[in-house]
Design an enzyme around this catalytic site. Sequence first.
Site, PDB file in Angstrom:
ATOM      1  CG  ASN A  77     -14.298  62.004 114.631  1.00 58.49           C
ATOM      2  OD1 ASN A  77     -14.655  61.343 115.606  1.00 58.49           O
ATOM      3  ND2 ASN A  77     -14.488  63.310 114.536  1.00 58.49           N
ATOM      4  CD  GLU A  94      -8.618  72.531 112.106  1.00 58.27           C
ATOM      5  OE1 GLU A  94      -8.256  71.572 111.385  1.00 58.27           O
ATOM      6  OE2 GLU A  94      -9.808  72.829 112.290  1.00 58.27           O
ATOM      7  CE1 TYR A 154     -17.416  71.074 111.017  1.00 59.37           C
ATOM      8  CE2 TYR A 154     -16.939  73.254 110.139  1.00 59.37           C
ATOM      9  CZ  TYR A 154     -16.520  72.091 110.741  1.00 59.37           C
ATOM     10  OH  TYR A 154     -15.209  71.940 111.093  1.00 59.37           O
ATOM     11  NE  ARG A 194     -13.367  76.462 111.853  1.00 58.86           N
ATOM     12  CZ  ARG A 194     -13.884  75.222 111.776  1.00 58.86           C
ATOM     13  NH1 ARG A 194     -13.362  74.344 110.929  1.00 58.86           N
ATOM     14  NH2 ARG A 194     -14.874  74.855 112.551  1.00 58.86           N
ATOM     15  CD  GLU A 225     -11.462  68.823 107.294  1.00 62.22           C
ATOM     16  OE1 GLU A 225     -10.953  69.884 107.678  1.00 62.22           O
ATOM     17  OE2 GLU A 225     -12.536  68.390 107.715  1.00 62.22           O
ATOM     18  CG  ASP A 233     -11.291  64.498 114.431  1.00 62.87           C
ATOM     19  OD1 ASP A 233     -11.473  65.723 114.546  1.00 62.87           O
ATOM     20  OD2 ASP A 233     -11.148  63.933 113.336  1.00 62.87           O
ATOM     21  CD1 TRP A 262     -22.342  67.525 108.672  1.00 63.05           C
ATOM     22  CD2 TRP A 262     -20.238  66.779 108.929  1.00 63.05           C
ATOM     23  NE1 TRP A 262     -21.875  68.012 109.865  1.00 63.05           N
ATOM     24  CE2 TRP A 262     -20.581  67.573 110.049  1.00 63.05           C
ATOM     25  CE3 TRP A 262     -18.964  66.205 108.857  1.00 63.05           C
ATOM     26  CZ2 TRP A 262     -19.697  67.801 111.092  1.00 63.05           C
ATOM     27  CZ3 TRP A 262     -18.083  66.426 109.882  1.00 63.05           C
ATOM     28  CH2 TRP A 262     -18.449  67.215 110.984  1.00 63.05           C
ATOM     29  CG  HIS A 275     -17.398  70.786 107.094  1.00 63.91           C
ATOM     30  ND1 HIS A 275     -17.944  69.547 107.111  1.00 63.91           N
ATOM     31  CD2 HIS A 275     -16.327  70.733 107.913  1.00 63.91           C
ATOM     32  CE1 HIS A 275     -17.238  68.764 107.930  1.00 63.91           C
ATOM     33  NE2 HIS A 275     -16.244  69.455 108.417  1.00 63.91           N
ATOM     34  CG  HIS A 279     -11.875  75.834 115.387  1.00 63.88           C
ATOM     35  ND1 HIS A 279     -12.640  74.774 114.999  1.00 63.88           N
ATOM     36  CD2 HIS A 279     -10.725  75.753 114.679  1.00 63.88           C
ATOM     37  CE1 HIS A 279     -11.987  74.071 114.087  1.00 63.88           C
ATOM     38  NE2 HIS A 279     -10.828  74.644 113.882  1.00 63.88           N
ATOM     39  NE  ARG A 336      -8.279  72.038 106.309  1.00 61.78           N
ATOM     40  CZ  ARG A 336      -7.956  72.125 107.595  1.00 61.78           C
ATOM     41  NH1 ARG A 336      -6.919  72.832 107.969  1.00 61.78           N
ATOM     42  NH2 ARG A 336      -8.680  71.510 108.502  1.00 61.78           N
ATOM     43  CG  HIS A 369      -7.939  67.968 109.854  1.00 61.44           C
ATOM     44  ND1 HIS A 369      -8.466  66.698 109.834  1.00 61.44           N
ATOM     45  CD2 HIS A 369      -8.864  68.742 110.454  1.00 61.44           C
ATOM     46  CE1 HIS A 369      -9.667  66.712 110.402  1.00 61.44           C
ATOM     47  NE2 HIS A 369      -9.930  67.944 110.788  1.00 61.44           N
TER      48      HIS A 369
HETATM   49  O1  EZ4 Z   1     -15.120  68.090 110.558  1.00 60.71           O
HETATM   50  O2  EZ4 Z   1     -12.295  66.874 112.334  1.00 60.71           O
HETATM   51  O3  EZ4 Z   1     -11.426  71.887 109.854  1.00 60.71           O
HETATM   52  N1  EZ4 Z   1     -11.864  71.095 110.600  1.00 60.71           N
HETATM   53  C1  EZ4 Z   1     -12.899  70.286 110.375  1.00 60.71           C
HETATM   54  C2  EZ4 Z   1     -13.250  69.295 111.462  1.00 60.71           C
HETATM   55  C3  EZ4 Z   1     -13.763  67.994 110.879  1.00 60.71           C
HETATM   56  C4  EZ4 Z   1     -13.596  66.880 111.877  1.00 60.71           C
HETATM   57  C5  EZ4 Z   1     -13.957  65.540 111.232  1.00 60.71           C
HETATM   58  O4  EZ4 Z   1     -13.569  64.480 112.034  1.00 60.71           O
HETATM   59  O5  EZ4 Z   1     -13.523  70.377 109.338  1.00 60.71           O
HETATM   60  O6  EZ4 Z   1     -14.187  69.850 112.324  1.00 60.71           O
HETATM   61 CO    CO Z   2     -12.395  71.473 107.897  1.00 56.76          CO
END
Ligand code: EZ4
Ligand code: CO
Length: 403
Positions: free
Chosen positions: A37, A339, A159, A147, A262, A316, A403, A212, A122, A283, A312
């Site tokens: 990504n 996920e 986020y 989640r 992830e 993406d 981030w 995150h 999500h 993950r 993960h």
């Molecule tokens: O930020 O896939 O758990 N999922 C995440 C995602 C990641 C993106 C990054 O490309 O944290 O939303």
């Molecule tokens: Co994540």
Amino acid sequence: MKITEAEVFVCCPGRNFVTLRLRTDDGLTGLGDATLNGRELAVASYLKDHVIPCLIGRDAHRIEDTWQYLYRGAYWRRGPVTMTAIAAVDVALWDLKAKAARMPLYQLLGGACRSGVLVYGHANGRDLAHTVEEVLRYKEMGYRAIRAQSGIPGLNKVYGVSKDALFYEPADAALPSEHDWDTGKYLRHTPQLFARVREAVGPDIHLLHDVHHRLTPIEAARLGKDLEPFRLFWMEDPTPAENQDAFRLIRQHTVTPLAVGEVFNTIWDCKRLIEEQLIDYIRATVVHAGGITHLRRIADFAALHQVRTGCHGATDLSPVTMGAALHFGLAVPNFGIQEYMRHTEETDAVFPHAYRFADGFLHPGEAIGHGVDFDETLAAKYPYRRAYLPVNRLAHDGTLWDW
Ligand code: EZ4
Ligand code: CO
């Protein structure tokens, strides 16, 4: 079964994807996902300019040897670009081998260990009430694990909160957009969120939350402690994991289960976390951690330490990765959860697939190979669009944050 052709496709059916297609002299095709990504073209170039010339003429059956050849042979090891490229080749080769065997991939991985792959969806909302509503909507759709992420009063963009309810997409701009962050507000808000959500869904739904990477270890320990009454399935990425020892500190303070990885790309990224039992779920994914060949190695190592998989699976990760991950998830003994963010209709049309969602589980289906296809003609209608993940800054003074 010799590789005769290898092509890389970059397309944007709703979001960007990089896809590798291998062809063999017996007329079979194998597909791998190479999407990283916000850095898509780097992997496309790594494949086109450096990997593909070495693939032509190779025996497609030699999956492990090809993995070793690309990993050790490059001399420059690890890293997300390299490992995503290796993963694309690896998954395409597993797809080919399963097609040659005329079996769904999970059969080659040892066969099914369970009836389906438990997934989490999500739910994200602007505020507490909206997030509770969204969680209930996911419960209604049949999800058993959800989640929850919520907007925070006083912060502009946070986020996990999107405009589009089902298709959360963080890579949303041609230049990185700016999010703001306030740890104090977040630490006060999040326990209130889970108090409300737990009360609304009852005890049986698994609840998850993604921090995150935004907290320091001691702040994460505080959050884990405050969330204990609501019995989360996991708290994800509480702090960045380059410093693996950071998790020992969190662990000393809380019994909230921890998930991380992830962004990991090899077994070395998680070695200490696993062997010292500092986490509960790993993950790492098929696409960013060197394909099925390497993820299997990570999962076996994790099994020795009672750590389970929690791959993960955001948007993406293309349907090709989702397909491969579901075969893996059906066959791996120490499976935890997968996920699952739904892709848009445009994405699903470009990647027709055999996997299906029912009653909170995904099943990879019985198609031979990994069961995910690629419509090259349709893909050509969606050219690449530059898109970045956001950056995050402290609200009070603009310091760049994780981030
Ligand atoms: O930020 O896939 O758990 N999922 C995440 C995602 C990641 C993106 C990054 O490309 O944290 O939303
Ligand atoms: Co994540």
